[in-house]
Write a protein that holds these residues in place. Structure first.
Motif, PDB file in Angstrom:
ATOM      1  N   THR A 197       0.847  -1.187   0.000  1.00 16.38           N
ATOM      2  CA  THR A 197       0.000   0.000   0.000  1.00 16.38           C
ATOM      3  C   THR A 197       0.884   1.239   0.000  1.00 16.38           C
ATOM      4  N   LEU A 232       0.833   5.442  -0.018  1.00 10.75           N
ATOM      5  CA  LEU A 232       0.102   6.692   0.171  1.00 10.75           C
ATOM      6  C   LEU A 232       0.804   7.775  -0.616  1.00 10.75           C
ATOM      7  N   GLY A 254      -1.215   7.776  -8.504  1.00 15.36           N
ATOM      8  CA  GLY A 254      -2.063   6.714  -7.959  1.00 15.36           C
ATOM      9  C   GLY A 254      -2.480   5.724  -9.035  1.00 15.36           C
ATOM     10  N   ARG A 302      -1.469   1.753  -9.199  1.00 13.66           N
ATOM     11  CA  ARG A 302      -2.480   0.690  -9.284  1.00 13.66           C
ATOM     12  C   ARG A 302      -2.274  -0.170 -10.530  1.00 13.66           C
ATOM     13  N   THR A 362      -1.464  -1.110  -4.183  1.00 10.10           N
ATOM     14  CA  THR A 362      -2.655  -0.467  -3.655  1.00 10.10           C
ATOM     15  C   THR A 362      -2.270   0.979  -3.387  1.00 10.10           C
ATOM     16  N   ILE A 373      -3.346   4.892  -2.116  1.00  8.90           N
ATOM     17  CA  ILE A 373      -4.263   5.769  -1.397  1.00  8.90           C
ATOM     18  C   ILE A 373      -3.812   7.187  -1.695  1.00  8.90           C
ATOM     19  N   GLU A 374      -4.762   8.068  -2.006  1.00  8.12           N
ATOM     20  CA  GLU A 374      -4.427   9.424  -2.414  1.00  8.12           C
ATOM     21  C   GLU A 374      -4.904  10.436  -1.387  1.00  8.12           C
ATOM     22  N   GLU A 421      -5.098  15.104   5.823  1.00  3.31           N
ATOM     23  CA  GLU A 421      -5.676  13.881   5.244  1.00  3.31           C
ATOM     24  C   GLU A 421      -4.625  12.764   5.192  1.00  3.31           C
ATOM     25  N   VAL A 468      -4.637   9.066   7.156  1.00  8.19           N
ATOM     26  CA  VAL A 468      -4.452   7.793   6.453  1.00  8.19           C
ATOM     27  C   VAL A 468      -3.298   7.000   7.064  1.00  8.19           C
ATOM     28  N   ASP A 504      -4.684   3.573   8.166  1.00  2.63           N
ATOM     29  CA  ASP A 504      -4.453   2.528   7.160  1.00  2.63           C
ATOM     30  C   ASP A 504      -3.045   1.946   7.185  1.00  2.63           C
ATOM     31  N   PRO A 525       0.025   2.638   5.667  1.00  2.40           N
ATOM     32  CA  PRO A 525       0.608   2.259   4.376  1.00  2.40           C
ATOM     33  C   PRO A 525       2.071   1.857   4.537  1.00  2.40           C
TER      34      PRO A 525
END
Length: 82
Positions: free
Chosen positions: A23, A25, A38, A42, A47, A49-50, A56, A60, A64, A66
């Protein structure tokens, strides 16, 4: 900064096999750059995440967790070197 997807994508190593995808970020105030990177990540099997703000991105990171964070070093409220 405008990213050329073909130039960015050529540096990404496609993932395969049984390992779960890493993942990543991506944090940058320029939403087009975030979306382009991003999408390239992908496409390469990661994976992505933006985020477009420091707040923000921090949320994350805390929720999450990352594996990799790519951040603009000129981001407002936080420079990517801190």
């Amino acid at each position: 900064m405008t990213l050329g997807l073909t130039r960015v994508s050529s540096f990404l190593i496609p993932r395969g096999g049984a390992d779960p995808p890493v993942t990543v970020l991506v944090v940058d105030a320029d939403s087009r750059s975030v979306q382009a990177l991003g999408a390239a990540l992908r496409e390469a099997g990661y994976t992505a995440i933006e985020a477009t703000t420091f707040a923000e991105g921090k949320r994350v990171i805390l929720t999450d967790r990352p594996g990799v964070v790519v951040i603009d070093i000129r981001l407002e409220q936080f420079n990517g070197l801190q």
